[in-house]
Design a protein around this motif. Structure first.
Motif, PDB file in Angstrom:
ATOM      1  N   THR A  19      15.556   1.718  -4.627  1.00 49.02           N
ATOM      2  CA  THR A  19      14.665   2.605  -3.890  1.00 49.02           C
ATOM      3  C   THR A  19      13.369   2.853  -4.652  1.00 49.02           C
ATOM      4  OG1 THR A  19      16.557   3.678  -2.869  1.00 49.02           O
ATOM      5  CG2 THR A  19      14.490   4.868  -2.782  1.00 49.02           C
ATOM      6  N   ALA A  20      13.469   3.050  -5.966  1.00 50.65           N
ATOM      7  CA  ALA A  20      12.272   3.314  -6.773  1.00 50.65           C
ATOM      8  C   ALA A  20      11.274   2.158  -6.680  1.00 50.65           C
ATOM      9  CB  ALA A  20      12.667   3.561  -8.228  1.00 50.65           C
ATOM     10  N   GLU A  21      11.781   0.954  -6.702  1.00 51.25           N
ATOM     11  CA  GLU A  21      10.918  -0.224  -6.587  1.00 51.25           C
ATOM     12  C   GLU A  21      10.257  -0.278  -5.209  1.00 51.25           C
ATOM     13  OE1 GLU A  21      11.359  -5.061  -6.851  1.00 51.25           O
ATOM     14  OE2 GLU A  21      12.818  -3.841  -7.929  1.00 51.25           O
ATOM     15  N   ALA A  22      11.012   0.043  -4.167  1.00 49.86           N
ATOM     16  CA  ALA A  22      10.456   0.057  -2.811  1.00 49.86           C
ATOM     17  C   ALA A  22       9.382   1.135  -2.680  1.00 49.86           C
ATOM     18  CB  ALA A  22      11.565   0.277  -1.786  1.00 49.86           C
ATOM     19  N   MET A  23       9.639   2.304  -3.240  1.00 47.40           N
ATOM     20  CA  MET A  23       8.665   3.398  -3.176  1.00 47.40           C
ATOM     21  C   MET A  23       7.374   3.018  -3.902  1.00 47.40           C
ATOM     22  SD  MET A  23       9.947   5.794  -1.316  1.00 47.40           S
ATOM     23  CE  MET A  23       8.971   7.217  -1.730  1.00 47.40           C
ATOM     24  N   ALA A  24       7.491   2.394  -5.060  1.00 52.60           N
ATOM     25  CA  ALA A  24       6.314   1.965  -5.812  1.00 52.60           C
ATOM     26  C   ALA A  24       5.524   0.915  -5.032  1.00 52.60           C
ATOM     27  CB  ALA A  24       6.727   1.424  -7.178  1.00 52.60           C
ATOM     28  N   ASP A  25       6.223  -0.016  -4.410  1.00 56.73           N
ATOM     29  CA  ASP A  25       5.587  -1.057  -3.604  1.00 56.73           C
ATOM     30  C   ASP A  25       4.820  -0.424  -2.436  1.00 56.73           C
ATOM     31  OD1 ASP A  25       4.928  -3.255  -1.971  1.00 56.73           O
ATOM     32  OD2 ASP A  25       6.790  -4.300  -2.431  1.00 56.73           O
ATOM     33  N   LEU A  26       5.467   0.502  -1.724  1.00 57.87           N
ATOM     34  CA  LEU A  26       4.812   1.180  -0.594  1.00 57.87           C
ATOM     35  C   LEU A  26       3.617   2.011  -1.056  1.00 57.87           C
ATOM     36  CD1 LEU A  26       7.881   2.330   1.511  1.00 57.87           C
ATOM     37  CD2 LEU A  26       6.178   0.612   2.161  1.00 57.87           C
ATOM     38  N   ALA A  27       3.762   2.712  -2.159  1.00 55.34           N
ATOM     39  CA  ALA A  27       2.671   3.543  -2.670  1.00 55.34           C
ATOM     40  C   ALA A  27       1.448   2.695  -2.984  1.00 55.34           C
ATOM     41  CB  ALA A  27       3.124   4.315  -3.907  1.00 55.34           C
ATOM     42  N   SER A  28       1.670   1.547  -3.581  1.00 54.05           N
ATOM     43  CA  SER A  28       0.566   0.638  -3.902  1.00 54.05           C
ATOM     44  C   SER A  28      -0.135   0.149  -2.644  1.00 54.05           C
ATOM     45  CB  SER A  28       1.111  -0.550  -4.701  1.00 54.05           C
ATOM     46  OG  SER A  28       0.103  -1.486  -4.946  1.00 54.05           O
ATOM     47  N   VAL A  65      -4.452   0.806   2.026  1.00 50.00           N
ATOM     48  CA  VAL A  65      -4.621   1.146   3.442  1.00 50.00           C
ATOM     49  C   VAL A  65      -5.429   2.437   3.588  1.00 50.00           C
ATOM     50  CG1 VAL A  65      -3.398   1.815   5.553  1.00 50.00           C
ATOM     51  CG2 VAL A  65      -2.561  -0.094   4.175  1.00 50.00           C
ATOM     52  N   ARG A  66      -5.124   3.452   2.768  1.00 46.96           N
ATOM     53  CA  ARG A  66      -5.868   4.712   2.844  1.00 46.96           C
ATOM     54  C   ARG A  66      -7.344   4.496   2.516  1.00 46.96           C
ATOM     55  NH1 ARG A  66      -1.145   7.489  -0.103  1.00 46.96           N
ATOM     56  NH2 ARG A  66       0.013   8.412   1.619  1.00 46.96           N
ATOM     57  N   GLY A  67      -7.624   3.668   1.530  1.00 47.11           N
ATOM     58  CA  GLY A  67      -9.011   3.375   1.176  1.00 47.11           C
ATOM     59  C   GLY A  67      -9.755   2.722   2.327  1.00 47.11           C
ATOM     60  N   ALA A  68      -9.109   1.784   2.993  1.00 47.85           N
ATOM     61  CA  ALA A  68      -9.727   1.111   4.141  1.00 47.85           C
ATOM     62  C   ALA A  68      -9.931   2.087   5.295  1.00 47.85           C
ATOM     63  CB  ALA A  68      -8.871  -0.067   4.588  1.00 47.85           C
ATOM     64  N   ALA A  69      -8.942   2.943   5.541  1.00 46.85           N
ATOM     65  CA  ALA A  69      -9.062   3.920   6.627  1.00 46.85           C
ATOM     66  C   ALA A  69     -10.191   4.910   6.339  1.00 46.85           C
ATOM     67  CB  ALA A  69      -7.739   4.665   6.808  1.00 46.85           C
ATOM     68  N   ASP A  70     -10.270   5.380   5.105  1.00 46.69           N
ATOM     69  CA  ASP A  70     -11.350   6.300   4.730  1.00 46.69           C
ATOM     70  C   ASP A  70     -12.721   5.652   4.933  1.00 46.69           C
ATOM     71  OD1 ASP A  70      -9.527   8.261   4.067  1.00 46.69           O
ATOM     72  OD2 ASP A  70      -9.675   7.929   1.891  1.00 46.69           O
ATOM     73  N   ALA A  71     -12.838   4.387   4.551  1.00 45.51           N
ATOM     74  CA  ALA A  71     -14.118   3.679   4.692  1.00 45.51           C
ATOM     75  C   ALA A  71     -14.526   3.545   6.159  1.00 45.51           C
ATOM     76  CB  ALA A  71     -14.020   2.291   4.050  1.00 45.51           C
ATOM     77  N   MET A  72     -13.552   3.489   7.049  1.00 46.20           N
ATOM     78  CA  MET A  72     -13.841   3.373   8.482  1.00 46.20           C
ATOM     79  C   MET A  72     -13.905   4.731   9.179  1.00 46.20           C
ATOM     80  SD  MET A  72     -11.679   0.026   9.707  1.00 46.20           S
ATOM     81  CE  MET A  72     -10.123   0.462   8.972  1.00 46.20           C
ATOM     82  N   GLY A  73     -13.598   5.791   8.439  1.00 45.93           N
ATOM     83  CA  GLY A  73     -13.631   7.119   9.029  1.00 45.93           C
ATOM     84  C   GLY A  73     -12.511   7.381  10.014  1.00 45.93           C
TER      85      GLY A  73
END
Length: 63
Positions: free
Chosen positions: A16-25, A30-38
């Motif tokens: 689970t820890a490995e999956a969580m780290a993968d998703l967080a990365s 994705v958040r950076g791209a969404a922020d850039a598009m508003g």
């Protein structure tokens, strides 16, 4: 998939820890791209096996 849908998945993980780290990365990107598009992000989902089990239980109760 819809044009307004982003599917976020992991690679094959050992725990689970490995999956969580993968998703967080991935979500950082994705958040950076969404922020850039508003745009805002919204997350939702179901476990595919659970959805099938619920549907089967519903059909059985209807009988």
């Amino acid at each position: 998939m819809l044009r307004n849908t982003v599917e976020v998945v992991t690679g094959v993980c050992e725990n689970t820890a490995e999956a969580m780290a993968d998703l967080a990365s991935t979500l950082t990107v994705v958040r950076g791209a969404a922020d850039a598009m508003g745009v805002d992000l919204f997350g939702a989902g179901t476990h595919p096996v659970r959805a099938v089990e619920c549907a089967a239980a519903h059909r059985q109760s209807a009988l």
